[in-house]
Write a protein that holds these residues in place. Structure first.
Motif, mmCIF file in Angstrom:
data_model
loop_
_atom_site.group_PDB
_atom_site.id
_atom_site.type_symbol
_atom_site.label_atom_id
_atom_site.label_comp_id
_atom_site.label_asym_id
_atom_site.label_seq_id
_atom_site.Cartn_x
_atom_site.Cartn_y
_atom_site.Cartn_z
ATOM 1 N N MET A 152 1.035 -4.158 1.621
ATOM 2 C CA MET A 152 2.267 -3.392 1.797
ATOM 3 C C MET A 152 3.440 -4.243 1.346
ATOM 4 O O MET A 152 3.453 -5.454 1.490
ATOM 5 C CB MET A 152 2.451 -2.987 3.255
ATOM 6 N N GLY A 153 4.446 -3.607 0.775
ATOM 7 C CA GLY A 153 5.618 -4.325 0.325
ATOM 8 C C GLY A 153 6.788 -3.371 0.197
ATOM 9 O O GLY A 153 6.739 -2.228 0.659
ATOM 10 N N TYR A 154 7.837 -3.858 -0.432
ATOM 11 C CA TYR A 154 9.048 -3.076 -0.613
ATOM 12 C C TYR A 154 9.195 -2.756 -2.093
ATOM 13 O O TYR A 154 9.369 -3.664 -2.922
ATOM 14 C CB TYR A 154 10.257 -3.850 -0.094
ATOM 15 N N CYS A 155 9.100 -1.473 -2.431
ATOM 16 C CA CYS A 155 9.118 -1.044 -3.826
ATOM 17 C C CYS A 155 10.553 -0.883 -4.324
ATOM 18 O O CYS A 155 11.413 -0.344 -3.607
ATOM 19 C CB CYS A 155 8.377 0.280 -3.991
ATOM 20 N N CYS A 156 10.775 -1.314 -5.550
ATOM 21 C CA CYS A 156 12.032 -1.003 -6.209
ATOM 22 C C CYS A 156 12.129 0.501 -6.354
ATOM 23 O O CYS A 156 11.142 1.178 -6.657
ATOM 24 C CB CYS A 156 12.082 -1.663 -7.587
ATOM 25 N N ALA B 121 13.555 2.176 -8.583
ATOM 26 C CA ALA B 121 13.765 2.643 -9.953
ATOM 27 C C ALA B 121 12.711 2.139 -10.921
ATOM 28 O O ALA B 121 12.660 2.581 -12.057
ATOM 29 C CB ALA B 121 15.141 2.223 -10.451
ATOM 30 N N CYS B 122 11.842 1.214 -10.473
ATOM 31 C CA CYS B 122 10.787 0.706 -11.344
ATOM 32 C C CYS B 122 9.559 0.365 -10.488
ATOM 33 O O CYS B 122 9.646 0.377 -9.265
ATOM 34 C CB CYS B 122 11.269 -0.526 -12.127
ATOM 35 N N PRO B 123 8.420 0.057 -11.102
ATOM 36 C CA PRO B 123 7.193 -0.146 -10.326
ATOM 37 C C PRO B 123 7.096 -1.465 -9.552
ATOM 38 O O PRO B 123 6.114 -1.681 -8.840
ATOM 39 C CB PRO B 123 6.094 -0.097 -11.400
ATOM 40 N N GLN B 124 8.066 -2.372 -9.672
ATOM 41 C CA GLN B 124 7.943 -3.677 -9.028
ATOM 42 C C GLN B 124 7.953 -3.571 -7.503
ATOM 43 O O GLN B 124 8.659 -2.747 -6.930
ATOM 44 C CB GLN B 124 9.062 -4.609 -9.494
ATOM 45 N N VAL B 125 7.151 -4.455 -6.872
ATOM 46 C CA VAL B 125 7.029 -4.480 -5.413
ATOM 47 C C VAL B 125 7.367 -5.889 -4.929
ATOM 48 O O VAL B 125 6.969 -6.887 -5.553
ATOM 49 C CB VAL B 125 5.597 -4.098 -4.968
ATOM 50 N N PHE B 126 8.062 -5.994 -3.792
ATOM 51 C CA PHE B 126 8.530 -7.282 -3.292
ATOM 52 C C PHE B 126 8.082 -7.478 -1.843
ATOM 53 O O PHE B 126 7.838 -6.520 -1.100
ATOM 54 C CB PHE B 126 10.056 -7.355 -3.391
ATOM 55 N N ALA B 127 7.987 -8.747 -1.442
ATOM 56 C CA ALA B 127 7.478 -9.096 -0.120
ATOM 57 C C ALA B 127 8.450 -8.739 0.986
ATOM 58 O O ALA B 127 8.049 -8.435 2.112
ATOM 59 C CB ALA B 127 7.140 -10.586 -0.061
ATOM 60 N N THR B 128 9.752 -8.795 0.706
ATOM 61 C CA THR B 128 10.760 -8.487 1.724
ATOM 62 C C THR B 128 11.773 -7.503 1.164
ATOM 63 O O THR B 128 11.938 -7.365 -0.056
ATOM 64 C CB THR B 128 11.502 -9.750 2.179
ATOM 65 N N SER B 129 12.475 -6.839 2.065
ATOM 66 C CA SER B 129 13.511 -5.905 1.624
ATOM 67 C C SER B 129 14.664 -6.656 0.958
ATOM 68 O O SER B 129 15.327 -6.121 0.065
ATOM 69 C CB SER B 129 14.025 -5.082 2.811
ATOM 70 N N GLY B 130 14.909 -7.918 1.395
ATOM 71 C CA GLY B 130 15.972 -8.707 0.786
ATOM 72 C C GLY B 130 15.699 -8.993 -0.682
ATOM 73 O O GLY B 130 16.603 -8.911 -1.521
ATOM 74 N N LEU B 131 14.429 -9.368 -0.991
ATOM 75 C CA LEU B 131 14.066 -9.607 -2.391
ATOM 76 C C LEU B 131 14.181 -8.331 -3.207
ATOM 77 O O LEU B 131 14.650 -8.346 -4.356
ATOM 78 C CB LEU B 131 12.643 -10.156 -2.466
ATOM 79 N N ARG B 132 13.755 -7.207 -2.617
ATOM 80 C CA ARG B 132 13.871 -5.915 -3.302
ATOM 81 C C ARG B 132 15.330 -5.571 -3.585
ATOM 82 O O ARG B 132 15.698 -5.182 -4.697
ATOM 83 C CB ARG B 132 13.209 -4.825 -2.450
ATOM 84 N N ASP B 133 16.198 -5.759 -2.577
ATOM 85 C CA ASP B 133 17.611 -5.429 -2.738
ATOM 86 C C ASP B 133 18.260 -6.324 -3.777
ATOM 87 O O ASP B 133 19.114 -5.880 -4.561
ATOM 88 C CB ASP B 133 18.342 -5.552 -1.402
ATOM 89 N N GLY B 134 17.847 -7.627 -3.789
ATOM 90 C CA GLY B 134 18.396 -8.541 -4.788
ATOM 91 C C GLY B 134 18.006 -8.130 -6.193
ATOM 92 O O GLY B 134 18.827 -8.182 -7.119
ATOM 93 N N HIS B 135 16.742 -7.756 -6.367
ATOM 94 C CA HIS B 135 16.266 -7.291 -7.674
ATOM 95 C C HIS B 135 17.040 -6.055 -8.119
ATOM 96 O O HIS B 135 17.485 -5.962 -9.276
ATOM 97 C CB HIS B 135 14.774 -6.971 -7.589
ATOM 98 N N GLU B 136 17.229 -5.090 -7.203
ATOM 99 C CA GLU B 136 17.934 -3.869 -7.569
ATOM 100 C C GLU B 136 19.387 -4.165 -7.934
ATOM 101 O O GLU B 136 19.937 -3.569 -8.868
ATOM 102 C CB GLU B 136 17.875 -2.869 -6.406
#
Length: 247
Positions: A1-5, A7-22
């Protein structure tokens, strides 16, 4: 389980990493995906325009193109008189309907000009008399006494004495009080094996539940067959048992 972007297929370990990517890629702006493809849009209007132009809807009627947010609503639409012939006749008057629920509502709402005695209470007594195993009527239940049509007036509103509902016009509160909303539930879903558990105020709402396929118990054609079996038993005052239903 992870946090999906979003707008794209990338998945991140934490919501913070996901938010930073976005934030770094600008993907945070895209919040409105198409229901049928991978495209995502900045605004709801753009997403709706895309789906309208390509008919990208998950629950879409193949016959007329109308679309719905839930599968059960699509099923109800497909089984409505829009796409179904009027074959269900009232047992008392010339009225004809497209679904079992419609003909039952016709009787429960006291709309039949011939069977003026028919209403929710009378139909329940008939169903209770034939349903010997409580297949769809709730055990040890009797209809409520008629709900009083008395209401209160506060300021510009007519208030229901049984709940917080209020109405701008007197006809609204009277219709509310005449409805079964404040009465006990009389029926339950026949789907006992899957334990649907839903109960209903009226027989029409039970039939509507079965027609919608929301609990996946019966296909619409089987619902029509079941309606014919119960109608025949009620007409001939014949006791009804599980083996008679052929489910």
């Amino acid at each position: 389980m992870g946090y999906c972007c979003r707008a794209c297929p990338q998945v991140f370990a934490t919501s913070g990493l996901r938010d930073g990517h976005e934030s770094d890629t600008g993907h945070y702006r895209f919040r409105f995906p198409c229901l049928m493809c991978d495209q995502v849009f900045e605004t709801r209007e753009e997403s709706a325009h895309h789906m309208d132009s390509l008919m990208h809807y998950e629950h879409k009627c193949d016959q007329c193109g109308e679309h719905f947010e839930e599968k059960a609503h699509l099923t109800m639409h497909q089984n409505s008189p829009v796409h179904r012939p009027l074959v269900h006749k009232c047992a008392f008057c010339p009225s004809v309907f497209g679904t079992p629920s419609a003909v039952v509502h016709h009787l429960e709402s006291n709309c039949c000009e011939v069977a003026v005695w028919q209403d929710i209470d009378h139909l329940f007594k008939v169903m209770k008399s034939i349903d010997k195993e409580n297949l769809f009527t709730i055990a040890a239940t009797e209809p409520d006494h008629k709900v009083s049509l008395n209401y209160t007036i506060h300021g510009d509103y007519f208030h229901c004495p049984h709940c917080t509902s209020r109405f701008k016009k007197e006809v609204g509160v009277i219709a509310h009080l005449k409805s079964p909303v404040h009465r006990k539930r009389l029926y339950h879903c026949l789907n006992s094996t899957e334990r649907c558990g839903k109960t209903f105020l009226t027989l029409a709402s039970l039939w509507n539940h079965l027609e919608s396929g929301s609990c996946g118990y019966l296909l619409f054609d089987a619902v029509e067959e079941l309606h014919a079996i119960i109608k025949d038993a009620a007409t001939h005052h014949r006791p009804l048992y599980f083996e008679d239903l052929a489910l």
